[in-house]
Design a protein around this motif. Structure first.
Motif, mmCIF file in Angstrom:
data_model
loop_
_atom_site.group_PDB
_atom_site.id
_atom_site.type_symbol
_atom_site.label_atom_id
_atom_site.label_comp_id
_atom_site.label_asym_id
_atom_site.label_seq_id
_atom_site.Cartn_x
_atom_site.Cartn_y
_atom_site.Cartn_z
ATOM 1 N N ARG A 226 -72.090 -38.910 8.041
ATOM 2 C CA ARG A 226 -71.463 -37.613 7.773
ATOM 3 C C ARG A 226 -70.058 -37.554 8.348
ATOM 4 N NH1 ARG A 226 -74.590 -33.220 10.354
ATOM 5 N NH2 ARG A 226 -75.213 -34.817 11.858
ATOM 6 N N TYR A 227 -69.820 -38.374 9.368
ATOM 7 C CA TYR A 227 -68.527 -38.371 10.047
ATOM 8 C C TYR A 227 -68.025 -39.794 10.199
ATOM 9 C CZ TYR A 227 -70.459 -33.841 11.468
ATOM 10 O OH TYR A 227 -71.035 -32.599 11.477
ATOM 11 N N ALA A 228 -66.700 -39.938 10.211
ATOM 12 C CA ALA A 228 -66.079 -41.234 10.444
ATOM 13 C C ALA A 228 -64.871 -41.037 11.350
ATOM 14 C CB ALA A 228 -65.653 -41.888 9.133
ATOM 15 N N VAL A 229 -64.693 -41.960 12.276
ATOM 16 C CA VAL A 229 -63.535 -41.943 13.174
ATOM 17 C C VAL A 229 -62.732 -43.210 12.936
ATOM 18 C CG1 VAL A 229 -62.740 -41.952 15.568
ATOM 19 C CG2 VAL A 229 -64.719 -40.559 14.909
ATOM 20 N N LEU A 230 -61.419 -43.048 12.793
ATOM 21 C CA LEU A 230 -60.523 -44.193 12.659
ATOM 22 C C LEU A 230 -59.532 -44.175 13.808
ATOM 23 C CD1 LEU A 230 -61.141 -43.131 9.508
ATOM 24 C CD2 LEU A 230 -59.780 -45.174 9.024
ATOM 25 N N THR A 231 -59.453 -45.278 14.544
ATOM 26 C CA THR A 231 -58.469 -45.411 15.611
ATOM 27 C C THR A 231 -57.185 -45.938 14.985
ATOM 28 O OG1 THR A 231 -59.362 -47.608 16.120
ATOM 29 C CG2 THR A 231 -60.189 -45.764 17.413
#
Length: 281
Positions: A226-231
């Motif tokens: 449901r969520y994605a994090v990109l550094t």
């Protein structure tokens, strides 16, 4: 002596896992993942109850900001420091953290690198007598009721160093988080053959700062995050159009660390995501 028997720690954690197995689902504990805004680098602080596990340590010039965050939270010990691989944007501040805080055990892939960041890491481990383990096989452990599974590379040698990445799965009750390091196509394919890849995940930390590989589609078919994090840095140079399309296709709520610190809080049944524009500079 600060040195711990790393193998003993892992066996004890596995014993707790087995002892806690039952027919009922665990309700989970207080869990917080903080994805620090360190530009195109990774540093994830995982707070399980009163304990800390860290996944990567960003660049060397991020050390002061990482320490400031830990100090503000009153943290003096890191139970496990998981270093996905030895690129400087993942281990740059490792030596500083190991020298400043008590670290129970450092987990790392089984290869070596001729770089200042790596040499500083190994020197700090030696000087502080801190235990470390070069993972040749997958490892599972628990910290205050939160389960960790670290997927190790299958091969001994890769042409691209990013494929040495340890992939970490964090489970708290009914919530799951997947931290992909800088895994590229070969490493992602290896992970897809594991049982952990058959699970659904609430949140994925995307691999290699948004770099796209086609087999990510296979992972998303099962994971359904449901969520994605990109550094990422403000230019988002590695965030490819195919990555954005994939995230859109699965209707992921996407967070970029160049826009601020990302936090994910789990009570074991649901998670809440937040972001602040406080920079770690």
């Amino acid at each position: 002596m600060r040195k711990k028997n790393c193998l003993f720690l892992l066996l004890m954690c596995l014993a707790f896992v087995l002892a806690g197995c039952s027919g009922e689902k665990e309700s989970g504990v207080s869990l917080k993942l903080t994805f620090l805004d360190t530009g195109k680098s990774d540093c994830i602080v995982i707070e399980a109850g009163e304990s800390v596990v860290m996944n990567d340590t960003a660049d060397l010039d991020d050390a002061a900001a990482i320490c400031a965050y830990l100090d503000e939270r009153g943290r003096t010990r890191i139970e496990y420091l998981i270093l996905s691989h030895f690129d400087k944007d993942h281990i740059g501040s490792a030596a500083a953290l190991i020298s400043r805080y008590e670290v129970g055990c450092v987990l790392m892939p089984d290869y070596e690198e001729d770089s200042d960041a790596y040499l500083s890491l190994m020197q700090a481990l030696k000087e502080t007598d801190t235990a470390y383990e070069r993972l040749k096989r997958d490892v599972s452990f628990k910290v205050e009721g939160v389960s960790f599974y670290v997927d190790a590379p299958d091969e001994g040698v890769y042409e691209n160093d990013n494929n040495y990445s340890l992939i970490t799965c964090v489970t708290n009750g009914e919530t799951r988080f997947l931290l992909m390091g800088d895994a590229k196509k070969i490493r992602t394919e290896e992970f897809l053959s594991s049982a952990a890849a058959k699970e659904q995940y609430d949140l994925i930390k995307m691999p290699h700062h948004g770099n796209y590989t086609k087999n990510l589609e296979t992972l998303f078919e099962t994971a359904k995050p449901r969520y994605a994090v990109l550094t990422a840095d403000p230019e988002r140079l590695r965030v490819e159009e195919e990555t954005v399309s994939l995230l859109n296709e699965y209707k992921c709520e996407v967070y970029y660390t160049d826009e601020g610190v990302v936090t994910a809080v789990s009570d074991g049944k649901s998670i809440k995501i937040g972001q602040t524009d406080v920079k770690t500079e």
